[in-house]
Design a protein around this motif. Structure first.
Motif, PDB file in Angstrom:
ATOM      1  N   ALA A  19      -2.449  36.582  -4.639  1.00  0.00           N
ATOM      2  CA  ALA A  19      -3.706  37.240  -4.292  1.00  0.00           C
ATOM      3  C   ALA A  19      -4.813  36.810  -5.239  1.00  0.00           C
ATOM      4  O   ALA A  19      -5.895  36.450  -4.818  1.00  0.00           O
ATOM      5  CB  ALA A  19      -3.522  38.757  -4.353  1.00  0.00           C
ATOM      6  N   ASN A  20      -4.535  36.860  -6.534  1.00  0.00           N
ATOM      7  CA  ASN A  20      -5.485  36.414  -7.561  1.00  0.00           C
ATOM      8  C   ASN A  20      -4.953  36.886  -8.890  1.00  0.00           C
ATOM      9  O   ASN A  20      -4.510  38.012  -8.995  1.00  0.00           O
ATOM     10  CB  ASN A  20      -6.887  37.005  -7.327  1.00  0.00           C
ATOM     11  CG  ASN A  20      -7.922  36.338  -8.215  1.00  0.00           C
ATOM     12  OD1 ASN A  20      -7.781  36.317  -9.426  1.00  0.00           O
ATOM     13  ND2 ASN A  20      -8.942  35.797  -7.597  1.00  0.00           N
ATOM     14  N   SER A  21      -5.042  36.058  -9.909  1.00  0.00           N
ATOM     15  CA  SER A  21      -4.502  36.438 -11.205  1.00  0.00           C
ATOM     16  C   SER A  21      -5.252  37.616 -11.794  1.00  0.00           C
ATOM     17  O   SER A  21      -4.746  38.282 -12.679  1.00  0.00           O
ATOM     18  CB  SER A  21      -4.568  35.249 -12.172  1.00  0.00           C
ATOM     19  OG  SER A  21      -5.897  34.820 -12.345  1.00  0.00           O
ATOM     20  N   SER A  22      -6.451  37.905 -11.328  1.00  0.00           N
ATOM     21  CA  SER A  22      -7.203  39.027 -11.863  1.00  0.00           C
ATOM     22  C   SER A  22      -6.571  40.362 -11.498  1.00  0.00           C
ATOM     23  O   SER A  22      -6.972  41.399 -12.007  1.00  0.00           O
ATOM     24  CB  SER A  22      -8.654  38.993 -11.377  1.00  0.00           C
ATOM     25  OG  SER A  22      -8.706  39.093  -9.975  1.00  0.00           O
ATOM     26  N   HIS A  23      -5.570  40.379 -10.616  1.00  0.00           N
ATOM     27  CA  HIS A  23      -4.860  41.620 -10.305  1.00  0.00           C
ATOM     28  C   HIS A  23      -4.065  42.102 -11.513  1.00  0.00           C
ATOM     29  O   HIS A  23      -3.591  43.238 -11.519  1.00  0.00           O
ATOM     30  CB  HIS A  23      -3.906  41.419  -9.133  1.00  0.00           C
ATOM     31  CG  HIS A  23      -4.606  41.384  -7.811  1.00  0.00           C
ATOM     32  ND1 HIS A  23      -4.922  42.529  -7.115  1.00  0.00           N
ATOM     33  CD2 HIS A  23      -5.063  40.350  -7.078  1.00  0.00           C
ATOM     34  CE1 HIS A  23      -5.521  42.207  -5.980  1.00  0.00           C
ATOM     35  NE2 HIS A  23      -5.625  40.891  -5.945  1.00  0.00           N
ATOM     36  N   PHE A  24      -3.895  41.244 -12.532  1.00  0.00           N
ATOM     37  CA  PHE A  24      -3.197  41.670 -13.735  1.00  0.00           C
ATOM     38  C   PHE A  24      -4.128  42.440 -14.654  1.00  0.00           C
ATOM     39  O   PHE A  24      -3.763  42.772 -15.756  1.00  0.00           O
ATOM     40  CB  PHE A  24      -2.671  40.448 -14.508  1.00  0.00           C
ATOM     41  CG  PHE A  24      -1.628  39.688 -13.763  1.00  0.00           C
ATOM     42  CD1 PHE A  24      -0.536  40.328 -13.224  1.00  0.00           C
ATOM     43  CD2 PHE A  24      -1.753  38.317 -13.592  1.00  0.00           C
ATOM     44  CE1 PHE A  24       0.426  39.625 -12.542  1.00  0.00           C
ATOM     45  CE2 PHE A  24      -0.787  37.615 -12.911  1.00  0.00           C
ATOM     46  CZ  PHE A  24       0.291  38.267 -12.389  1.00  0.00           C
ATOM     47  N   LYS A  44     -10.307  43.120 -19.325  1.00  0.00           N
ATOM     48  CA  LYS A  44      -9.072  43.434 -20.051  1.00  0.00           C
ATOM     49  C   LYS A  44      -7.874  43.323 -19.136  1.00  0.00           C
ATOM     50  O   LYS A  44      -7.906  43.810 -18.008  1.00  0.00           O
ATOM     51  CB  LYS A  44      -9.168  44.849 -20.641  1.00  0.00           C
ATOM     52  CG  LYS A  44      -8.016  45.224 -21.558  1.00  0.00           C
ATOM     53  CD  LYS A  44      -8.236  46.609 -22.130  1.00  0.00           C
ATOM     54  CE  LYS A  44      -7.080  47.002 -23.053  1.00  0.00           C
ATOM     55  NZ  LYS A  44      -7.259  48.374 -23.603  1.00  0.00           N
ATOM     56  N   LEU A  45      -6.818  42.697 -19.635  1.00  0.00           N
ATOM     57  CA  LEU A  45      -5.588  42.562 -18.868  1.00  0.00           C
ATOM     58  C   LEU A  45      -4.685  43.776 -19.094  1.00  0.00           C
ATOM     59  O   LEU A  45      -4.830  44.499 -20.078  1.00  0.00           O
ATOM     60  CB  LEU A  45      -4.853  41.289 -19.286  1.00  0.00           C
ATOM     61  CG  LEU A  45      -5.625  39.978 -19.127  1.00  0.00           C
ATOM     62  CD1 LEU A  45      -4.793  38.815 -19.641  1.00  0.00           C
ATOM     63  CD2 LEU A  45      -6.012  39.751 -17.679  1.00  0.00           C
ATOM     64  N   SER A  46      -3.745  43.963 -18.192  1.00  0.00           N
ATOM     65  CA  SER A  46      -2.820  45.094 -18.281  1.00  0.00           C
ATOM     66  C   SER A  46      -1.436  44.607 -18.692  1.00  0.00           C
ATOM     67  O   SER A  46      -0.796  43.845 -17.969  1.00  0.00           O
ATOM     68  CB  SER A  46      -2.740  45.815 -16.937  1.00  0.00           C
ATOM     69  OG  SER A  46      -1.709  46.782 -16.960  1.00  0.00           O
ATOM     70  N   LEU A  47      -0.983  45.046 -19.847  1.00  0.00           N
ATOM     71  CA  LEU A  47       0.353  44.695 -20.328  1.00  0.00           C
ATOM     72  C   LEU A  47       1.427  45.242 -19.398  1.00  0.00           C
ATOM     73  O   LEU A  47       2.410  44.573 -19.099  1.00  0.00           O
ATOM     74  CB  LEU A  47       0.546  45.240 -21.744  1.00  0.00           C
ATOM     75  CG  LEU A  47       1.939  45.091 -22.364  1.00  0.00           C
ATOM     76  CD1 LEU A  47       2.315  43.630 -22.522  1.00  0.00           C
ATOM     77  CD2 LEU A  47       2.003  45.812 -23.706  1.00  0.00           C
TER      78      LEU A  47
END
Length: 212
Positions: A19-24, A44-47
């Motif tokens: 879908a897109n790496s920004s979903h992380f 900010k990314l989600s661990l």
């Protein structure tokens, strides 16, 4: 291996990546006027999305002191983007072989440390892109102003061609700088996405070698 967690995790994260790496990420936006990239701005990314196995509350604090020296060394190597994912897999496999008492919690802490390291690098890049974009906006406004001055001079009954020539030289230079910067941004804008994908892949590698 954590087969009971790893297989569904692969399915889930592959959907996210497609879908897109920004979903992380915890937040993404298109409404920042200083963001020049085609990719969405993800602050900010989600661990938790990359490492679904529960970790201690302070595992994402980037506190390297909690890791044994060997684990810190491994995290430092995994952080390096020049280390291929194939080599990263070998490093993790060798670490597990040399440490038969390794736990899933330790593997999670190693990933959390890498996540913190690369997250800081990624944040610096995003901040730099913003500053770079602001300079582009200022330069774009200057180019427009120069064009307006040239149009006004040429519209006069007796144009001052010396001034027009000088403005034209200035305009040519500013446009060249603007275009060169724009080409550089094309590459720089990919860097945060590449870091996200690397973190995703490293999570898979570490989880694959984590004991049950």
């Amino acid at each position: 291996m954590r087969k009971y967690l790893y297989a569904p995790f692969l399915i889930l994260t592959s959907v996210f990546l497609a879908a897109n790496s920004s979903h992380f990420a915890e937040a993404a936006t298109f409404d920042d006027p200083t963001w020049p990239c085609q990719q969405r701005k993800v602050e900010k990314l989600s661990l938790a999305l990359m490492w679904p196995i529960p970790l201690p509350d302070n595992a994402d604090s980037g506190n390297q002191a909690e890791l044994p020296p060997d684990a810190q060394e491994l995290a430092g190597k995994l952080e390096l983007r020049r280390v291929s994912l194939e080599d990263a897999d070998k490093l993790v496999a060798a670490f597990v072989k040399d440490h038969p008492d390794v736990t899933a919690d330790l593997m999670g802490k190693i990933f959390a440390d890498v996540f913190d390291r690369l997250g800081k690098t990624r944040h610096k890049i995003i901040t730099g892109i913003g500053r770079y974009s602001e300079k582009q906006i200022v330069l774009s406004e200057k180019i427009d102003a120069t064009r307006s001055k040239m149009d006004a001079l040429m519209a006069a009954s007796e144009p001052d061609f010396d001034k027009v020539d000088k403005l034209e030289e200035e305009l040519d230079w500013d446009q060249r700088v603007y275009e060169d910067r724009s080409r550089s941004l094309t590459y720089v804008c990919e860097t945060p996405v590449l870091i996200e994908k690397r973190l995703y892949a490293l999570a898979q590698i570490l989880m694959k070698h984590a004991p049950e």
